[in-house]
Design a protein around this motif. Structure first.
Motif, mmCIF file in Angstrom:
data_model
loop_
_atom_site.group_PDB
_atom_site.id
_atom_site.type_symbol
_atom_site.label_atom_id
_atom_site.label_comp_id
_atom_site.label_asym_id
_atom_site.label_seq_id
_atom_site.Cartn_x
_atom_site.Cartn_y
_atom_site.Cartn_z
ATOM 1 N N SER A 198 45.178 48.963 27.310
ATOM 2 C CA SER A 198 45.964 47.942 27.997
ATOM 3 C C SER A 198 44.999 46.939 28.602
ATOM 4 O O SER A 198 44.004 47.324 29.203
ATOM 5 N N GLN A 199 45.325 45.687 28.478
ATOM 6 C CA GLN A 199 44.415 44.682 29.005
ATOM 7 C C GLN A 199 44.781 44.346 30.448
ATOM 8 O O GLN A 199 45.955 44.259 30.797
ATOM 9 N N VAL A 200 43.767 44.139 31.251
ATOM 10 C CA VAL A 200 44.020 43.822 32.659
ATOM 11 C C VAL A 200 43.306 42.560 33.143
ATOM 12 O O VAL A 200 43.473 42.174 34.287
ATOM 13 N N VAL A 201 42.519 41.922 32.274
ATOM 14 C CA VAL A 201 42.052 40.594 32.667
ATOM 15 C C VAL A 201 43.206 39.627 32.388
ATOM 16 O O VAL A 201 44.027 39.873 31.498
ATOM 17 N N TYR A 202 43.244 38.551 33.147
ATOM 18 C CA TYR A 202 44.433 37.697 33.104
ATOM 19 C C TYR A 202 44.803 37.240 31.692
ATOM 20 O O TYR A 202 45.940 37.408 31.250
ATOM 21 N N GLU A 203 43.839 36.710 30.955
ATOM 22 C CA GLU A 203 44.164 36.190 29.636
ATOM 23 C C GLU A 203 44.688 37.288 28.710
ATOM 24 O O GLU A 203 45.655 37.085 27.969
ATOM 25 N N GLY A 204 44.062 38.462 28.800
ATOM 26 C CA GLY A 204 44.508 39.584 27.986
ATOM 27 C C GLY A 204 45.905 40.034 28.377
ATOM 28 O O GLY A 204 46.746 40.342 27.526
ATOM 29 N N LEU A 205 46.144 40.032 29.664
ATOM 30 C CA LEU A 205 47.446 40.459 30.159
ATOM 31 C C LEU A 205 48.536 39.472 29.739
ATOM 32 O O LEU A 205 49.644 39.872 29.362
ATOM 33 N N VAL A 206 48.191 38.209 29.771
ATOM 34 C CA VAL A 206 49.150 37.202 29.310
ATOM 35 C C VAL A 206 49.424 37.409 27.822
ATOM 36 O O VAL A 206 50.562 37.341 27.364
ATOM 37 N N ALA A 236 40.176 26.001 28.032
ATOM 38 C CA ALA A 236 39.282 25.577 29.109
ATOM 39 C C ALA A 236 39.737 24.268 29.760
ATOM 40 O O ALA A 236 39.321 23.936 30.863
ATOM 41 N N GLN A 237 40.588 23.531 29.056
ATOM 42 C CA GLN A 237 41.059 22.270 29.624
ATOM 43 C C GLN A 237 42.009 22.486 30.808
ATOM 44 O O GLN A 237 42.138 21.628 31.663
ATOM 45 N N ASP A 238 42.676 23.609 30.779
ATOM 46 C CA ASP A 238 43.587 23.940 31.868
ATOM 47 C C ASP A 238 42.741 24.384 33.070
ATOM 48 O O ASP A 238 42.146 25.449 33.076
ATOM 49 N N LYS A 239 42.709 23.509 34.081
ATOM 50 C CA LYS A 239 41.774 23.714 35.197
ATOM 51 C C LYS A 239 42.072 24.988 35.967
ATOM 52 O O LYS A 239 41.159 25.630 36.486
ATOM 53 N N VAL A 240 43.319 25.336 36.054
ATOM 54 C CA VAL A 240 43.666 26.553 36.779
ATOM 55 C C VAL A 240 43.360 27.772 35.913
ATOM 56 O O VAL A 240 42.651 28.689 36.323
ATOM 57 N N PHE A 241 43.864 27.713 34.706
ATOM 58 C CA PHE A 241 43.690 28.846 33.799
ATOM 59 C C PHE A 241 42.217 29.174 33.573
ATOM 60 O O PHE A 241 41.830 30.341 33.570
ATOM 61 N N SER A 242 41.411 28.139 33.378
ATOM 62 C CA SER A 242 40.009 28.401 33.055
ATOM 63 C C SER A 242 39.308 29.154 34.179
ATOM 64 O O SER A 242 38.311 29.814 33.955
ATOM 65 N N GLN A 243 39.851 29.068 35.389
ATOM 66 C CA GLN A 243 39.204 29.793 36.476
ATOM 67 C C GLN A 243 39.709 31.215 36.636
ATOM 68 O O GLN A 243 39.069 32.026 37.295
ATOM 69 N N ILE A 244 40.849 31.514 36.061
ATOM 70 C CA ILE A 244 41.362 32.883 36.252
ATOM 71 C C ILE A 244 41.389 33.702 34.968
ATOM 72 O O ILE A 244 41.564 34.910 35.019
ATOM 73 N N ARG A 245 41.189 33.067 33.842
ATOM 74 C CA ARG A 245 41.385 33.772 32.572
ATOM 75 C C ARG A 245 40.557 35.041 32.465
ATOM 76 O O ARG A 245 41.003 36.042 31.912
ATOM 77 N N ASN A 246 39.321 34.992 32.948
ATOM 78 C CA ASN A 246 38.442 36.151 32.800
ATOM 79 C C ASN A 246 38.504 37.111 33.970
ATOM 80 O O ASN A 246 37.787 38.098 34.000
ATOM 81 N N PHE A 255 43.257 34.335 44.271
ATOM 82 C CA PHE A 255 42.778 33.036 43.833
ATOM 83 C C PHE A 255 43.901 32.004 43.835
ATOM 84 O O PHE A 255 43.748 30.896 44.349
ATOM 85 N N LEU A 256 45.022 32.402 43.291
ATOM 86 C CA LEU A 256 46.123 31.444 43.182
ATOM 87 C C LEU A 256 46.635 31.022 44.557
ATOM 88 O O LEU A 256 46.955 29.859 44.775
ATOM 89 N N SER A 257 46.679 31.977 45.484
ATOM 90 C CA SER A 257 47.222 31.594 46.785
ATOM 91 C C SER A 257 46.229 30.701 47.529
ATOM 92 O O SER A 257 46.615 29.745 48.196
ATOM 93 N N GLN A 258 44.947 31.012 47.365
ATOM 94 C CA GLN A 258 43.920 30.146 47.955
ATOM 95 C C GLN A 258 44.060 28.727 47.404
ATOM 96 O O GLN A 258 44.058 27.744 48.131
ATOM 97 N N ARG A 294 51.614 21.601 38.875
ATOM 98 C CA ARG A 294 52.419 22.098 37.766
ATOM 99 C C ARG A 294 51.783 23.368 37.170
ATOM 100 O O ARG A 294 52.439 24.378 36.954
ATOM 101 N N LEU A 295 50.453 23.291 36.949
ATOM 102 C CA LEU A 295 49.761 24.430 36.366
ATOM 103 C C LEU A 295 49.807 25.643 37.290
ATOM 104 O O LEU A 295 50.046 26.765 36.854
ATOM 105 N N LEU A 296 49.581 25.364 38.569
ATOM 106 C CA LEU A 296 49.607 26.459 39.534
ATOM 107 C C LEU A 296 50.946 27.176 39.520
ATOM 108 O O LEU A 296 51.014 28.397 39.460
ATOM 109 N N SER A 297 51.995 26.377 39.552
ATOM 110 C CA SER A 297 53.306 27.021 39.625
ATOM 111 C C SER A 297 53.595 27.800 38.343
ATOM 112 O O SER A 297 54.213 28.854 38.382
#
Lengths: 572, 491
Positions: A198-206, A236-246, A255-258, A294-297
């Motif tokens: 089972s994947q537990v890093v964000y991108e894998g989980l998505v 990587a263009q998605d500024k939010v995603f690129s910071q949480i994907r790994n 991270f998201l709430s911060q 938009r990305l955050l939400s």
């Protein structure tokens, strides 16, 4: 999203006077157009579909023009079918040598999910040529690779065929300044365990939860909290995603709430502004903030949805069972967990995955367990899965332990056959027999289960194990790490024996010397049969630690569900 | 180069769809950027106004039939390099001669394949020559003519060229040895597409027993043929091959797989009946037997229930109309169905749960889980109770479950069981922590209170007071326990 969407979307096709688009399915396309163009993978089934259309038109006296574009290449067998169906002269054929689809800055996919089943289950070498050509293409774009490492039979064949092509073409790549220092080819069957977790890093989980297709995901109403779905490109263009994907999922919330707090603060700044400042704010910052908002939400919505789904599925318990399997503790308990999973008719794919994980970490199931789990599985999910079990046995993912003596005898015979490659008589049929997983021994040798002293800090990972909550270092990535560190396979002999070998290590001294220091630190990791986002995350982490950069070439992005589905015999 | 050809050249180049070029050194192949342009230029293809039925071979040459066959034609004006790619040339004598590639195969090439225009040739032969030709007309042809077979490539080169998508005639590989050398070369070349192409040729030109025999010692090629037969659906040949190889289990499975394509249930049932005798492993034989029995049952149940439902006489069907037919469902689903609609039926009927349980030897655990889920769904709490109640010989009743009671709670909760029902099972959860957390989660106050009391945990119990309603019986209970002087609190 399909590969075509990434290159030419509907509007571009429309601009080029494509009247209508249809999916090649079982139904014929009800188009009135007098020209059909089929952009297809070379598959027999598809040829029959096309032939049926052409023949139906012929019967009704309708004349149209038909063009088949095979991607990435045409197969002789396809032409044979066209000839047999009597439509050979009626259609024109073409090839679109489309091998590489860049999904992101560091991921290139060949988008050939069928590679896995075709090669590893059926023993068909049809895609090796495509891999070789993809390598040739990369070579011509980025210059020769200084060093090539590989493990697995397919890796070796692909490498050989590619060298063959290269020698013949005296490629364009030769003159180029090398931009990629080394290349590492790996067969998926070197490490099934990682692909099954089972994947537990964000991108894998998505990916596990929503399925990322071609680098894009469909977020449904439960994520968007509106009544429509949104297609989102994840890269990587998605500024939010690129910071949480790994990141490990547990650190994503923080991270998201911060991030939202910061965003709020930036919005709030406008309160004390005068007109001029306000004007600046609106013209310069607002758009970016809105975008970020938009990305955050979206990602917050995705997290919520993941949490909801996972709590419903006893995710916690499942992860616990998985970890015990990886560590080899409480096997009984895990076995009964799997049994209950099956009995409750929870997802058939999950049940199958857990069984495979049990089998591969334990070198096969005890006959008694195998029989009982299989029987219950067939009772829960349908008797036709008998065929699925047969497939899994053949590929070596789900096996029954044989009485010790006989297996070793067969094994030694088989391994002799396997190494006898003189006449090209490699015995793929014995593949599964020869491939005992030996996971426990390998894991010990390579230290895949980190010894825990205290909590594993998932926010400050100390090794690649963080991608599996600190419980397990992905085997595939560990092998790559070790080989790169040693610049070869020296000292890994025992591991190689356990992995069933087929390794190689070749260096091209001119390319190596010619490469700039920066280029030497670029590693192209090639996964034959698919790689997971967890592996990508782990190697990105390794890259950061070791000051190198990994680029991924994979036949397709995979995960445990895709591996299982490839083995599953679907209901007709 | 004729005009038409020139146009074609231009067309290819403009469209970037040059399937395959003849020049080996041309290596632009398909760069990513090009791929993009390629799609953009789709119009060039679709809009192609050339009304001729344009047929394009692997080499991009117009051809008349499948590319690697001998029947191919090519314009005689093709340049020499391109000429090599085509098979037998038309208008032979005027055609430029090409050097033969490898001498070791020249012997077999003497016995090479049939001529492009056999009747015409033999007629002229007959007119101009005598004697020997009637026995071995091929042997006697002028040497120069062989050169017309422009692609006298060695097996290795043939394979190489095919790997690069070029046209190669295989027809001249006529001796078994030649065929096998070709096959081995294809396998050594690692390209499955070529291996399959060679196998298609071998399959067409060799008796199957001979092909099978040779493949038995060539495992890679064998895999390719099996996969090919599976894909093309040549079931009969596949079964023959598997039988020849003594892979009896695969024979059985392969036949069994066919049932997936049978839509009609009666036919499917008949087919499955036939599968029972197939050479499966002992274990699988019983699975197949079960599959057959299950479908047989389902057909009976389905017929009955449809009738019941339509007649509207049965209350349960009126209240909970069936959402789907039970045909072809897994056993557990069938059991659930039968626990839902036919729970009280006597064991004698096919649709009764007990009958299913006996027939298919369903383990207790599985049975209880399924029955529980079905009865809970109907909110038949009495049945749920009965499921777990056992009486010992003294007549005392006791609750027992083959699955953990936490599971029972979970299933009940999912079916919105009332607190009174839930708490009965929550308090049976053995592990204290799990019990507490479940009880708290599902607001089974009594269980929480009792547990804290048993734990002699005054602090937690006091803290829990704020979780219950003020002035409720629960609050009173907590107070009375806290005031009980006989309890020796641990804190």
């Amino acid at each position: 999203m399909s590969p075509l969407d990434r290159i030419a979307n509907v509007s571009i096709l429309k601009q080029h006077e494509v009247d209508k688009l249809y999916k090649v399915e079982t139904r014929p396309a009800p188009s009135a157009s007098d020209q059909f163009c089929f952009l297809v993978r070379p598959r027999i089934r598809t040829m029959r579909y096309i032939a049926d259309i052409v023949n139906a038109d012929k019967m009704s006296g309708r004349s149209r023009k038909y063009k088949i574009i095979f991607s990435p290449q045409k197969f002789y067998a396809c032409e044979m079918v066209l000839e047999e169906e009597g439509v050979f002269g009626d259609v024109t054929c073409d090839e679109w040598s489309f091998y590489l689809l860049p999904l992101d800055e560091d991921i290139i996919s060949m988008e050939l999910p069928e590679f896995f089943r075709d090669y590893f289950l059926e023993g068909d070498h049809r895609w090796i040529n495509s891999v070789a050509r993809a390598l040739q293409l990369l070579n011509s774009l980025y210059g020769p690779f200084g060093r090539a490492y590989g493990i697995g039979r397919c890796a070796k064949m692909s490498y050989e065929l590619w060298r063959d092509l290269e020698e013949e073409s005296e490629g364009d790549g030769q003159g180029r300044k090398p931009e990629i220092g080394s290349i590492f080819l790996m067969d998926r069957d070197t490490d099934y365990v990682t692909a099954l977790c089972s994947q537990v890093v964000y991108e894998g989980l998505v990916d596990d939860t929503f399925r990322i297709k071609c680098g894009s995901v469909d977020f449904g109403p439960d994520v968007t909290s509106s009544d429509k779905s949104i297609k989102v490109l994840l890269n990587a263009q998605d500024k939010v995603f690129s910071q949480i994907r790994n990141e490990h999922f547990s650190s994503v919330f923080g991270f998201l709430s911060q991030k939202s707090r910061n965003l709020q603060a930036q919005y709030d700044r406008r309160r004390g502004m005068d007109i001029k400042q306000m004007k600046n704010f609106v013209s310069q910052e607002l758009k970016g903030l809105k975008q970020e908002h938009r990305l955050l939400s979206l990602h917050i919505g995705a997290c919520e949805s993941i949490m909801k789904k996972k709590t419903k599925q006893d995710f916690q318990e499942m992860i616990k069972a998985e970890h015990s399997l990886l560590e080899g503790f409480d096997i009984r308990e895990s076995t009964s967990f799997i049994e209950e999973h099956i009995d409750r008719q929870v997802s058939p794919i999950e049940s199958l995955r857990l069984m495979c994980l049990l089998s591969i970490t334990e070198n096969g199931l005890v006959p008694k367990d195998y029989r009982s789990l299989k029987t219950q599985y067939l009772q829960s999910y349908g008797p036709e899965h008998l065929l699925t079990f047969h497939n899994l046995k053949r590929i070596g993912l789900l096996t029954e332990q044989a009485a010790g003596e006989t297996l070793t005898a067969v094994e030694s015979r088989v391994s002799k056959l396997v190494t006898d490659r003189a006449a090209g008589k490699i015995t793929d049929a014995f593949n599964s027999l020869a491939r005992k997983s030996n996971f426990r021994a390998i894991s010990k040798k390579l230290g895949l289960i980190p010894r825990l002293d205290g909590e594993y800090d998932l926010k400050m990972p100390r090794d690649m194990a963080y991608v599996f909550s600190g419980a397990y270092v992905p085997l595939s990535c560990k092998i790559i790490e070790q080989v790169l560190e040693r610049r070869g396979w020296q000292g890994l002999e025992e591991v190689l024996r356990l992995l069933n070998g087929h390794e190689f290590s070749v260096s091209d001294s001119t390319a190596e010397d010619g490469a700039a220091a920066e280029a030497q630190r670029v590693v192209l990791a090639v996964f034959l049969g698919g790689c997971t986002f967890s592996e990508i995350a782990a190697l990105r982490f390794l890259g950061k630690e070791r000051g190198c950069k990994f680029i991924f070439l994979t036949t397709a992005i995979t995960n445990s569900a895709r591996v299982m589905e490839a083995m599953s015999e679907a209901r007709a | 180069m004729s005009r038409a050809r020139a146009d074609e050249e231009e067309y290819w180049h403009s469209s970037k769809f040059r399937a395959f070029t003849f020049d080996d050194e041309d290596d632009e192949l398909s760069q990513l950027k090009e791929s993009k342009q390629a799609v953009n230029s789709l119009r060039d293809i679709v809009d192609d106004d050339d009304d001729d039925l344009e047929r394009v071979s692997w080499s991009g040459e117009p051809v008349g039939s499948i590319s690697w066959s001998i029947k191919e034609t090519v314009s005689s004006s093709a340049s020499s390099l391109e000429g090599r790619d085509s098979s037998l040339q038309k208008g032979s004598s005027s055609y430029a001669a090409f050097p033969k590639q490898v001498s070791s195969y020249s012997l077999s090439s003497l016995f090479r394949g049939r001529n492009k225009l056999p009747s015409f040739q033999s007629l002229s032969d007959a007119l101009s020559d005598t004697g020997v030709k009637n026995y071995a007309p091929e042997l006697r042809r002028p040497k120069a003519e062989y050169k017309d077979y422009s692609n006298d490539w060695s097996p290795k080169d043939t394979v190489r060229r095919m790997q690069r998508g070029k046209v190669c005639s295989l027809e001249r590989f006529r001796s078994l040895q030649d065929k096998l050398v070709l096959l081995d070369e294809a396998v050594a070349g690692h390209d499955g597409n070529v291996i399959t192409a060679v196998l298609i040729f071998l399959k067409r030109t060799l008796r199957r027993e001979i092909l099978f025999r040779e493949l038995e010692v060539r495992q890679v090629a064998l895999c390719h043929l099996i996969h090919f037969l599976k894909e093309t659906g040549e079931q009969k040949l596949l079964l023959d091959l598997l039988r020849f190889l003594d892979r009896t289990e695969e024979v059985a499975l392969s036949q069994y797989r066919e049932h997936l394509n049978i839509q009609d249930v009666e036919k499917r049932r008949e087919f499955l009946k036939g599968c029972i005798g197939l050479p499966f492993s002992a274990e699988d034989t019983s699975h197949i037997q079960d599959h057959y029995t299950l479908l047989e049952r389902q057909i009976i149940i389905e017929a009955n229930d449809r009738h019941l439902e339509m007649s509207g006489q049965s209350e349960i069907f009126r209240k909970y109309p069936r959402k789907a037919s039970i045909l072809n469902m897994p056993l557990v689903t069938t059991l659930f169905y039968s626990c839902f609609y036919h729970y009280t039926e006597a064991e004698g009927t096919f649709s009764s749960p007990t009958n299913l349980k006996k027939t298919f030897k369903i383990p207790d655990k599985q049975y209880v889980l399924t029955a529980l889920a079905a009865r809970a769904k109907l909110r038949a709490w009495g049945d749920v109770d009965a499921l777990f109640t056992t009486k010992n010989w003294l007549g005392y009743t006791k609750k027992k479950a083959p699955i953990g009671f936490h599971r029972v709670v979970e299933i009940l909760q999912r079916n919105n069981a009332p607190v009174q029902v839930l708490q009965e099972y929550v308090c049976l959860v053995e592990d204290v922590e799990t019990r507490l957390s479940l009880a708290t989660k599902y607001k089974c106050h009594d269980v929480v209170i009792e547990t804290y009391k048993d734990l002699k945990d005054r602090i937690q119990l006091t803290a829990y007071k704020c979780k219950v309603e003020r002035g409720s019986a629960e609050e009173e209970k907590i107070n009375s326990i806290l005031n009980n002087m006989q309890i020796r609190w641990k804190n």
